[in-house]
Scaffold this motif. Structure first.
Motif, mmCIF file in Angstrom:
data_model
loop_
_atom_site.group_PDB
_atom_site.id
_atom_site.type_symbol
_atom_site.label_atom_id
_atom_site.label_comp_id
_atom_site.label_asym_id
_atom_site.label_seq_id
_atom_site.Cartn_x
_atom_site.Cartn_y
_atom_site.Cartn_z
ATOM 1 N N GLY A 157 0.784 -1.227 0.000
ATOM 2 C CA GLY A 157 0.000 0.000 0.000
ATOM 3 C C GLY A 157 0.809 1.266 0.000
ATOM 4 N N SER A 158 2.134 1.160 0.025
ATOM 5 C CA SER A 158 2.975 2.361 -0.028
ATOM 6 C C SER A 158 2.857 3.031 -1.392
ATOM 7 C CB SER A 158 4.437 1.995 0.229
ATOM 8 O OG SER A 158 4.973 1.279 -0.884
ATOM 9 N N GLU A 159 3.354 4.262 -1.465
ATOM 10 C CA GLU A 159 3.300 4.975 -2.744
ATOM 11 C C GLU A 159 4.133 4.263 -3.811
ATOM 12 O OE1 GLU A 159 3.209 9.523 -2.359
ATOM 13 O OE2 GLU A 159 3.821 8.891 -0.353
ATOM 14 N N VAL A 175 10.327 -4.655 -9.398
ATOM 15 C CA VAL A 175 9.351 -4.302 -8.367
ATOM 16 C C VAL A 175 8.016 -4.979 -8.638
ATOM 17 C CG1 VAL A 175 8.194 -2.413 -7.153
ATOM 18 C CG2 VAL A 175 10.519 -2.093 -8.047
ATOM 19 N N GLY A 176 7.405 -4.656 -9.792
ATOM 20 C CA GLY A 176 6.124 -5.257 -10.123
ATOM 21 C C GLY A 176 5.139 -5.138 -8.991
ATOM 22 N N ASP A 177 4.563 -6.287 -8.596
ATOM 23 C CA ASP A 177 3.622 -6.294 -7.462
ATOM 24 C C ASP A 177 4.240 -6.947 -6.236
ATOM 25 O OD1 ASP A 177 3.741 -8.912 -8.273
ATOM 26 O OD2 ASP A 177 1.573 -9.223 -8.389
ATOM 27 N N ARG A 178 5.569 -7.031 -6.202
ATOM 28 C CA ARG A 178 6.246 -7.761 -5.125
ATOM 29 C C ARG A 178 6.045 -7.115 -3.757
ATOM 30 N NH1 ARG A 178 12.241 -8.154 -6.303
ATOM 31 N NH2 ARG A 178 12.200 -9.559 -4.472
ATOM 32 N N ILE A 179 6.003 -5.768 -3.722
ATOM 33 C CA ILE A 179 5.830 -5.109 -2.425
ATOM 34 C C ILE A 179 4.483 -5.474 -1.811
ATOM 35 C CG2 ILE A 179 5.658 -2.875 -1.259
ATOM 36 C CD1 ILE A 179 7.591 -1.736 -3.302
ATOM 37 N N SER A 180 3.457 -5.568 -2.640
ATOM 38 C CA SER A 180 2.108 -5.864 -2.132
ATOM 39 C C SER A 180 2.016 -7.243 -1.504
ATOM 40 C CB SER A 180 1.088 -5.752 -3.270
ATOM 41 O OG SER A 180 1.283 -6.792 -4.227
ATOM 42 N N LYS A 181 2.978 -8.100 -1.794
ATOM 43 C CA LYS A 181 2.936 -9.478 -1.296
ATOM 44 C C LYS A 181 3.875 -9.716 -0.112
ATOM 45 C CE LYS A 181 1.727 -11.231 -5.891
ATOM 46 N NZ LYS A 181 2.160 -12.078 -7.038
ATOM 47 N N LEU A 182 4.539 -8.673 0.375
ATOM 48 C CA LEU A 182 5.466 -8.840 1.485
ATOM 49 C C LEU A 182 4.716 -9.167 2.774
ATOM 50 C CD1 LEU A 182 7.967 -5.880 0.902
ATOM 51 C CD2 LEU A 182 8.346 -8.313 0.415
ATOM 52 N N SER A 183 5.259 -10.113 3.527
ATOM 53 C CA SER A 183 4.690 -10.452 4.828
ATOM 54 C C SER A 183 5.235 -9.499 5.882
ATOM 55 C CB SER A 183 5.061 -11.890 5.189
ATOM 56 O OG SER A 183 6.464 -11.992 5.437
ATOM 57 N N PRO A 184 4.662 -9.490 7.077
ATOM 58 C CA PRO A 184 5.168 -8.583 8.126
ATOM 59 C C PRO A 184 6.654 -8.758 8.426
ATOM 60 C CG PRO A 184 3.014 -9.399 8.737
ATOM 61 C CD PRO A 184 3.403 -10.156 7.490
ATOM 62 N N SER A 185 7.184 -9.957 8.271
ATOM 63 C CA SER A 185 8.603 -10.163 8.543
ATOM 64 C C SER A 185 9.485 -9.790 7.357
ATOM 65 C CB SER A 185 8.860 -11.628 8.918
ATOM 66 O OG SER A 185 8.577 -12.489 7.818
ATOM 67 N N GLU A 186 8.864 -9.489 6.218
ATOM 68 C CA GLU A 186 9.622 -9.169 5.009
ATOM 69 C C GLU A 186 9.577 -7.689 4.637
ATOM 70 O OE1 GLU A 186 9.023 -13.353 2.495
ATOM 71 O OE2 GLU A 186 7.528 -11.748 2.366
ATOM 72 N N SER A 216 3.919 1.243 -8.712
ATOM 73 C CA SER A 216 4.417 0.119 -9.494
ATOM 74 C C SER A 216 3.281 -0.738 -10.042
ATOM 75 C CB SER A 216 5.345 -0.751 -8.634
ATOM 76 O OG SER A 216 5.857 -1.828 -9.379
ATOM 77 N N ARG A 217 2.187 -0.833 -9.291
ATOM 78 C CA ARG A 217 1.065 -1.667 -9.737
ATOM 79 C C ARG A 217 0.113 -0.946 -10.687
ATOM 80 N NH1 ARG A 217 -2.202 -2.704 -5.930
ATOM 81 N NH2 ARG A 217 -1.228 -1.754 -4.089
ATOM 82 N N TRP A 275 11.780 23.334 1.012
ATOM 83 C CA TRP A 275 11.995 21.937 1.389
ATOM 84 C C TRP A 275 11.830 21.005 0.196
ATOM 85 C CZ3 TRP A 275 14.343 20.510 5.591
ATOM 86 C CH2 TRP A 275 14.281 21.315 6.724
ATOM 87 N N HIS A 276 12.671 19.983 0.155
ATOM 88 C CA HIS A 276 12.567 18.938 -0.869
ATOM 89 C C HIS A 276 12.244 17.624 -0.153
ATOM 90 C CE1 HIS A 276 14.120 21.408 -4.206
ATOM 91 N NE2 HIS A 276 14.823 21.994 -3.252
ATOM 92 N N ALA A 277 11.022 17.542 0.322
ATOM 93 C CA ALA A 277 10.576 16.377 1.094
ATOM 94 C C ALA A 277 9.841 15.404 0.177
ATOM 95 C CB ALA A 277 9.678 16.823 2.243
ATOM 96 N N ASP A 278 10.508 14.977 -0.896
ATOM 97 C CA ASP A 278 9.878 14.093 -1.878
ATOM 98 C C ASP A 278 9.670 12.694 -1.293
ATOM 99 O OD1 ASP A 278 10.085 15.650 -4.637
ATOM 100 O OD2 ASP A 278 11.946 15.999 -3.544
ATOM 101 N N PRO A 279 8.497 12.110 -1.476
ATOM 102 C CA PRO A 279 8.305 10.719 -1.068
ATOM 103 C C PRO A 279 9.158 9.803 -1.931
ATOM 104 C CG PRO A 279 6.432 11.473 -2.374
ATOM 105 C CD PRO A 279 7.293 12.678 -2.131
ATOM 106 N N TYR A 280 9.495 8.643 -1.407
ATOM 107 C CA TYR A 280 10.282 7.664 -2.144
ATOM 108 C C TYR A 280 9.319 6.800 -2.949
ATOM 109 C CZ TYR A 280 13.843 4.034 -3.003
ATOM 110 O OH TYR A 280 14.718 3.141 -3.572
ATOM 111 N N ILE A 281 9.265 7.079 -4.246
ATOM 112 C CA ILE A 281 8.334 6.374 -5.119
ATOM 113 C C ILE A 281 9.069 5.465 -6.098
ATOM 114 C CG2 ILE A 281 6.570 6.672 -6.924
ATOM 115 C CD1 ILE A 281 5.756 9.259 -5.491
#
Length: 618
Positions: free
Chosen positions: A83-85, A100-111, A90-91, A194-200
């Motif tokens: 659910g991050s930006e 990247v693809g959809d790999r972030i969406s499939k990470l478990s809490p320990s990952e 990426s999705r 300020w350059h507070a850009d999110p990490y996308i």
């Protein structure tokens, strides 16, 4: 004729610099300033669950003329959560990065990755903060006045994400820890705010400072990265002198102490199966190579070492002296990414690819870590200038003898320019519609900016421009305007039109030979401008007796004439061409018959339709 001209070797970037700090007018202001952030950090890493605890003391000096009531921090590891930006982008982008693809969406809490600040104080006072994704806002308990120095202290809990993009643990090549973008990093504040850009997806922008970092980790792990190791005798792992044994580990762990002066980032990697080689670099620089103990890659990594020294020597000669005392090439990450005094690259490559990625990332040490360009806003300067010089270096170091080492950049740009996908280079790095458009724009079109500028003002003027630019703006944050103003001062040309059209629009270049009328003794030539972007014209003419002549048509709005790039070739300078005029006509009146003619036979002008650039007598 065409073969001879195409054999012209693009001049190397020849310029030098010193390593001393230069407070030039890097931002177009009447009085330049930049902030300073000195970090002192302690990290305790648990290699069993890849969680760590960090302590940070940051001494911040407000050199701006503004009073600051808040500050921002980057918490980059938070990007690796469902659910991050970064995940959502990426999705939803049409051509996601395959890494990247959809790999972030499939990470478990320990990952997943995270940086969770547990306490924050400002000059000893507890201060509240708000976290949104990868950015933390701190409302200060008292303003930081201009010229004032203050101290922020923060404790945080971190978890290293499964390796997906740049950072992470357990990479596809088996590297345990690639620790990049791993700590709470203060955002840059400059003349734009300020350059507070999110990490996308893209790049980074940081504050200059000195780093003092201690890392406590299992004794089996070899560590390498930014900074000078202060206790080599205590930790060993190839850092000790021959025959010297490290100190006994304390509770099975070593504490590594690094000092990194005058950098704007700190990265490290660690693995229990690293081979650590040391190789002498030019000017007394020590080169470190850390790679997996794998016989399938060992030969290439050994061969990489003298090539890296040769690349550094090339950059020292053609860019300027490397300003630090060491550089490390480390197997890690997911491709290639530059950091202070080091790079992380994937290691299972053919030798040519291994040298190529090292050449590019090493070149960033000059065009990113010394010039410190804002990569989010001016990605084409950072990636484009780096691509230009690393292509030149590879051509030399690998002995390719390619007359045009930048041909790949032209091919990719011309492909994009003939589609509907172009976006101006002023587009924020995260806001390109597709990854392909970003890549071609930043790397290809950005590289052509320099090559084509050499066509406009001449290779020698380009060389002088780069020398002066680097000398004037090292260790600052220069902007595109700083560069083009430098080019104007060196060449005497007016060049705002070039910066505007090439970077702020998607106007394209298209000139053609419209008509050739021959009589007994004269040849009347009519050229036409089809594209919106103006350019001066080099028209190369070959006569029936195989002699050659160059007809040069300056662009009126540039108010200058470049030196003849071919001193052994006769050149005739014609009247300048006002951009508003769609056609330009002149006569060749020398009694010779024209065999053929070509606009820009060196193909350094990025004309999107080269088919109409050549004419041949029937």
């Amino acid at each position: 004729m065409k073969q001879e001209i195409m054999g012209y070797f693009f001049g190397f970037i020849l310029f030098t610099t010193s390593v001393f700090f230069n407070l030039s007018n890097a931002q177009g202001n009447t009085s330049y300033w930049q902030q300073n952030a000195d970090y002192k950090m302690d990290v305790q890493m648990n290699v069993k669950n890849f969680q760590y605890k960090g302590k940070q003391e940051l001494t911040y000096t407000n050199n701006s003329p503004d009073t600051l009531n808040k500050v921002f921090y980057h918490l980059y590891f938070n990007a690796f959560q469902p659910g991050s930006e970064m995940d959502v982008r990426s999705r939803t982008i049409v051509d996601p990065d395959s890494r990247v693809g959809d790999r972030i969406s499939k990470l478990s809490p320990s990952e997943i990755g995270f940086i969770k600040p547990t306490s924050f104080t400002h000059d000893g006072q507890v201060t509240s903060f708000v976290i949104k994704g990868t950015v933390m806002e701190v409302k200060l308990y008292k303003p930081i006045l201009p010229g004032e120095t203050t101290v922020f202290k923060m404790n945080w809990d971190g978890q290293v994400p499964l390796q997906i993009r740049r950072s992470g643990r357990d990479s596809a090549e088996g590297v345990a820890l690639t620790m990049t973008q791993w700590y709470p990093k203060l955002a840059e504040y400059d003349f734009e705010g300020w350059h507070a850009d999110p990490y996308i997806a893209r790049e980074f922008f940081g504050v200059w400072g000195d780093y003092d970092v201690t890392i406590t980790i299992d004794q089996a792990y070899t560590v390498g990265g930014t900074g000078y190791l202060q206790n080599p005798g205590a930790v060993g792992h190839g850092y000790t002198a021959p025959g010297q044994k490290p100190m006994p580990a304390v509770k099975g762990k070593y504490t590594w102490h690094f000092i990194a002066p005058k950098v704007h980032d700190f990265a490290w990697a660690a693995d229990p199966n690293y081979v650590h080689d040391i190789y002498p670099g030019p000017n007394g620089v020590t080169l470190h190579f850390l790679y997996k103990d794998d016989p399938e890659i060992a030969e290439n990594w050994k061969a990489l070492q003298p090539k890296t020294a040769a690349l550094m020597e090339f950059f020292n000669e053609h860019v300027g002296p490397y300003p630090y005392e060491q550089y490390s090439v480390i197997q890690g990450g997911d491709g290639g990414m530059e950091y202070g005094m080091c790079t992380m690259i994937t290691g299972g490559r053919e030798l040519g690819s291994l040298v190529g990625v090292t050449a590019h990332e090493l070149a960033h040490s000059w065009f990113q870590f010394v010039l410190a360009i804002n990569e989010n806003k001016y990605e084409w300067m950072d990636e484009g200038f780096t691509t230009y010089i690393s292509d030149e270096a590879m051509n030399y170091v690998m002995g390719n003898k390619n007359p045009n080492p930048h041909a790949g950049s032209y091919r990719s740009y011309l492909f994009l320019a003939n589609t509907d996908d172009q976006q101006p280079l002023t587009t924020h790095a995260d806001r390109y519609a597709t990854n392909r458009t970003y890549g071609i724009s930043a790397y290809g079109k950005g590289s052509i900016f320099l090559t084509q500028l050499g066509y406009i003002i001449g290779p020698e003027n380009l060389s002088k421009t780069l020398k002066r630019f680097y000398s004037d703006f090292k260790f600052t944050h220069p902007t595109p305007n700083d560069f083009i103003r430098t080019a104007e001062k060196v060449s005497g040309f007016e060049l705002d039109w070039y910066l505007t059209d090439w970077t702020k629009t998607i106007n394209t270049i298209d000139y053609g030979i419209k008509e050739v009328e021959k009589s007994v003794t004269k040849t009347k030539v009519t050229l036409e401008r089809i594209g919106l972007m103006p350019m001066p014209i080099d028209l190369y003419v070959t006569y029936d007796d195989d002699t050659q002549e160059l007809f040069y048509i300056p662009l009126r709005m540039m108010w200058g004439e470049k030196p003849n790039p071919f001193t052994d070739l006769k050149r005739t300078v014609l009247e300048d061409w006002p951009w508003t005029n769609p056609t330009y006509t002149f006569e060749i009146d020398n009694g010779k018959k024209v065999k053929n003619m070509m606009i820009d036979a060196t193909k350094r002008m990025a004309d999107i339709n080269p088919e109409n650039n050549f004419w041949e007598a029937k």
